[in-house]
Design an enzyme around this catalytic site. Structure first.
Site, PDB file in Angstrom:
ATOM      1  CE1 TYR A   1      -9.763 -12.523   1.003  1.00  0.00           C
ATOM      2  CE2 TYR A   1      -9.556 -11.610   3.149  1.00  0.00           C
ATOM      3  CZ  TYR A   1      -9.207 -11.650   1.874  1.00  0.00           C
ATOM      4  OH  TYR A   1      -8.142 -11.073   1.416  1.00  0.00           O
TER       5      TYR A   1
ATOM      6  CE  LYS B   1      -7.018 -14.342   0.821  1.00  0.00           C
ATOM      7  NZ  LYS B   1      -6.079 -14.567  -0.134  1.00  0.00           N
TER       8      LYS B   1
ATOM      9  CG  ASN C   1      -1.555 -12.067  -5.678  1.00  0.00           C
ATOM     10  OD1 ASN C   1      -1.687 -11.518  -4.714  1.00  0.00           O
ATOM     11  ND2 ASN C   1      -2.410 -11.509  -6.866  1.00  0.00           N
TER      12      ASN C   1
ATOM     13  CG  ASP D   1      -6.159 -11.588 -13.788  1.00  0.00           C
ATOM     14  OD1 ASP D   1      -5.616 -11.026 -12.857  1.00  0.00           O
ATOM     15  OD2 ASP D   1      -7.361 -11.471 -13.763  1.00  0.00           O
TER      16      ASP D   1
ATOM     17  CB  ILE E   1      -3.158  -3.747   0.032  1.00  0.00           C
ATOM     18  CG1 ILE E   1      -2.352  -4.451   0.926  1.00  0.00           C
ATOM     19  CG2 ILE E   1      -1.988  -3.071  -1.023  1.00  0.00           C
ATOM     20  CD1 ILE E   1      -1.311  -3.641   1.906  1.00  0.00           C
TER      21      ILE E   1
ATOM     22  CB  THR F   1      -5.923  -3.562  -4.586  1.00  0.00           C
ATOM     23  OG1 THR F   1      -7.058  -4.135  -3.692  1.00  0.00           O
ATOM     24  CG2 THR F   1      -4.333  -3.684  -3.858  1.00  0.00           C
TER      25      THR F   1
HETATM   26  N1  LIG Z   1      -6.191  -5.599  -1.060  1.00  0.00           N
HETATM   27  C1  LIG Z   1      -5.962  -5.989   0.179  1.00  0.00           C
HETATM   28  O1  LIG Z   1      -6.140  -5.119   1.040  1.00  0.00           O
HETATM   29  C2  LIG Z   1      -5.596  -7.143   0.685  1.00  0.00           C
HETATM   30  C3  LIG Z   1      -5.289  -7.606   1.795  1.00  0.00           C
HETATM   31  C4  LIG Z   1      -5.012  -9.013   2.104  1.00  0.00           C
HETATM   32  C5  LIG Z   1      -4.811  -9.792   1.179  1.00  0.00           C
HETATM   33  N2  LIG Z   1      -5.356  -9.534   0.000  1.00  0.00           N
HETATM   34  C6  LIG Z   1      -4.967 -10.586  -1.072  1.00  0.00           C
HETATM   35  O2  LIG Z   1      -4.345 -10.144  -2.082  1.00  0.00           O
HETATM   36  C7  LIG Z   1      -4.781 -10.939  -3.143  1.00  0.00           C
HETATM   37  C8  LIG Z   1      -4.821  -9.858  -4.350  1.00  0.00           C
HETATM   38  O3  LIG Z   1      -6.000  -8.896  -4.071  1.00  0.00           O
HETATM   39  P1  LIG Z   1      -5.835  -7.357  -4.574  1.00  0.00           P
HETATM   40  O4  LIG Z   1      -6.245  -6.636  -3.565  1.00  0.00           O
HETATM   41  O5  LIG Z   1      -4.981  -7.224  -5.496  1.00  0.00           O
HETATM   42  O6  LIG Z   1      -7.197  -7.696  -5.532  1.00  0.00           O
HETATM   43  P2  LIG Z   1      -7.582  -7.413  -7.070  1.00  0.00           P
HETATM   44  O7  LIG Z   1      -9.143  -7.548  -7.113  1.00  0.00           O
HETATM   45  O8  LIG Z   1      -7.019  -5.963  -7.249  1.00  0.00           O
HETATM   46  O9  LIG Z   1      -6.778  -8.330  -7.706  1.00  0.00           O
HETATM   47  C9  LIG Z   1      -7.220  -9.741  -7.984  1.00  0.00           C
HETATM   48  C10 LIG Z   1      -7.031 -10.220  -9.410  1.00  0.00           C
HETATM   49  O10 LIG Z   1      -7.365 -11.678  -9.322  1.00  0.00           O
HETATM   50  C11 LIG Z   1      -7.948 -12.037 -10.377  1.00  0.00           C
HETATM   51  N3  LIG Z   1      -8.970 -13.167 -10.146  1.00  0.00           N
HETATM   52  C12 LIG Z   1      -9.863 -13.247  -9.600  1.00  0.00           C
HETATM   53  N4  LIG Z   1     -10.600 -14.518  -9.551  1.00  0.00           N
HETATM   54  C13 LIG Z   1      -9.772 -15.218 -10.365  1.00  0.00           C
HETATM   55  C14 LIG Z   1      -9.634 -16.540 -10.809  1.00  0.00           C
HETATM   56  N5  LIG Z   1     -10.514 -17.572 -10.305  1.00  0.00           N
HETATM   57  N6  LIG Z   1      -8.577 -17.087 -11.324  1.00  0.00           N
HETATM   58  C15 LIG Z   1      -7.504 -16.152 -11.717  1.00  0.00           C
HETATM   59  N7  LIG Z   1      -7.525 -14.976 -11.334  1.00  0.00           N
HETATM   60  C16 LIG Z   1      -8.656 -14.265 -10.603  1.00  0.00           C
HETATM   61  C17 LIG Z   1      -8.889 -10.657 -10.811  1.00  0.00           C
HETATM   62  O11 LIG Z   1      -9.385 -10.891 -12.149  1.00  0.00           O
HETATM   63  C18 LIG Z   1      -8.078  -9.627 -10.373  1.00  0.00           C
HETATM   64  O12 LIG Z   1      -6.964  -9.186 -11.728  1.00  0.00           O
HETATM   65  C19 LIG Z   1      -6.081 -11.557  -2.905  1.00  0.00           C
HETATM   66  O13 LIG Z   1      -5.640 -13.091  -2.630  1.00  0.00           O
HETATM   67  C20 LIG Z   1      -6.567 -11.195  -1.775  1.00  0.00           C
HETATM   68  O14 LIG Z   1      -7.190 -11.864  -0.967  1.00  0.00           O
HETATM   69  C21 LIG Z   1      -5.617  -8.251  -0.233  1.00  0.00           C
END
Ligand SMILES: NC(=O)c1ccc[n+]([C@@H]2O[C@H](COP(=O)([O-])OP(=O)(O)OC[C@H]3O[C@@H](n4cnc5c(N)ncnc54)[C@H](O)[C@@H]3O)[C@@H](O)[C@H]2O)c1
Length: 251
Positions: free
Chosen positions: A155, A159, A89, A36, A188, A190
């Site tokens: 975005y 994606k 991720n 991370d 989700i 988060t």
């Molecule tokens: N939450 C949703 O509804 C949702 C839906 C579809 C897809 N996603 C995807 O799921 C993945 C995780 O999202 P989440 O909701 O858990 O978000 P989140 O913000 O809770 O977690 C993302 C993590 O990625 C880390 N991060 C950010 N930039 C970074 C970088 N340059 N290098 C390394 N780490 C980095 C952050 O520090 C954080 O810990 C993402 O790719 C997001 O696009 C999320």
């Protein structure tokens, strides 16, 4: 599913979906590299895993930086002696805006992390895995990788790119012992989503056929299935984990 002693890597493992994935992998006996950009969040997840009797090590990584990513893979191999699984991720969600209002800087940042980051991780992981002739990779895409998310050109483009990268690599590595799949989560619960204004969050919630967002754990269990040999004939798949969101929007 016997996973004990295997080695798995998760990027963006300090929070949300990545955290749940790392915790679930460790609960199944996988030695986990928590990657991370946030040291405090990553170290907290490692402590949490250790407190539950699992094994994990933190490595700080900016997935948009090619040297960081190579160091992350080297760290996994040097620390635990290999790399069986990778969950790419890490991702960010930019400001909502019409395309003509998106600055080049914002576009580049989002594409660098959400798309180039996955490319760089896969490039380094595959360089290692192809030498051993074994490995399984899951990339986090999104339902925005399959249809447009409103006011989110960068975005959505990133994606869609992750879906394309996954399918292309799955084809090219299918005869090399390496499977590559993607997940397409819907909404989700988060920190990424909880930071949005309540009104917007409620609008999205009403669009969900199950009338609720998913949990990070509901995503993590699907990731574990795709990483493990339980899905041994699955490659190039993009698994929608969205409470029916994509089906509703097709009507
Ligand atoms: N939450 C949703 O509804 C949702 C839906 C579809 C897809 N996603 C995807 O799921 C993945 C995780 O999202 P989440 O909701 O858990 O978000 P989140 O913000 O809770 O977690 C993302 C993590 O990625 C880390 N991060 C950010 N930039 C970074 C970088 N340059 N290098 C390394 N780490 C980095 C952050 O520090 C954080 O810990 C993402 O790719 C997001 O696009 C999320």
């Amino acid at each position: 599913m016997v996973l004990t002693g295997r080695v798995g890597l998760v990027t963006g493992a300090g929070s949300g979906i990545g955290r749940a994935s790392a915790v679930m992998m460790a609960a199944h006996g996988i030695k986990v590299i928590v990657g991370d950009i946030s040291t405090s969040d990553g170290e907290r997840v490692c402590s949490e895993i250790a407190a539950s009797g699992g094994e994990a090590m933190f490595k700080r990584v900016d997935v948009a930086n090619i040297d960081d990513v190579q160091e992350l893979i080297d760290f996994a191999v040097n620390t635990y002696g290999g790399l069986d699984f990778a969950h790419n991720n890490a991702g960010v969600f930019g400001k909502l805006a019409l395309l003509h209002e998106v600055s080049l800087e914002d576009w580049v940042r989002e594409l660098s992390i959400d798309l180039t980051g996955v490319f760089l991780c896969m490039k380094a992981e595959l360089s290692y895995m192809v030498r051993r002739g074994v490995g399984s990779i899951v990339n986090t895409a999104s339902t925005a990788g399959l249809k447009a998310a409103p006011l989110s050109a960068a975005y959505t483009a990133a994606k869609h790119g992750v879906v394309g990268l996954t399918r292309s690599a799955a084809l090219d590595y299918a005869d090399k012992g390496i499977r590559i799949n993607a997940i397409a989560p819907g909404m989700i619960e988060t920190p990424l989503n909880l930071s949005m204004p309540k009104e917007e969050f409620d609008t999205y919630k009403r669009m969900m056929p199950m009338l609720r967002p998913g949990t990070p754990e509901e995503i993590a269990s699907a990731v574990l299935f795709l990483l493990s040999d339980d899905s041994s004939f699955t490659t190039g798949a993009v698994l929608e984990i969205d409470g029916g969101f994509m089906q509703a929007s097709r009507q």
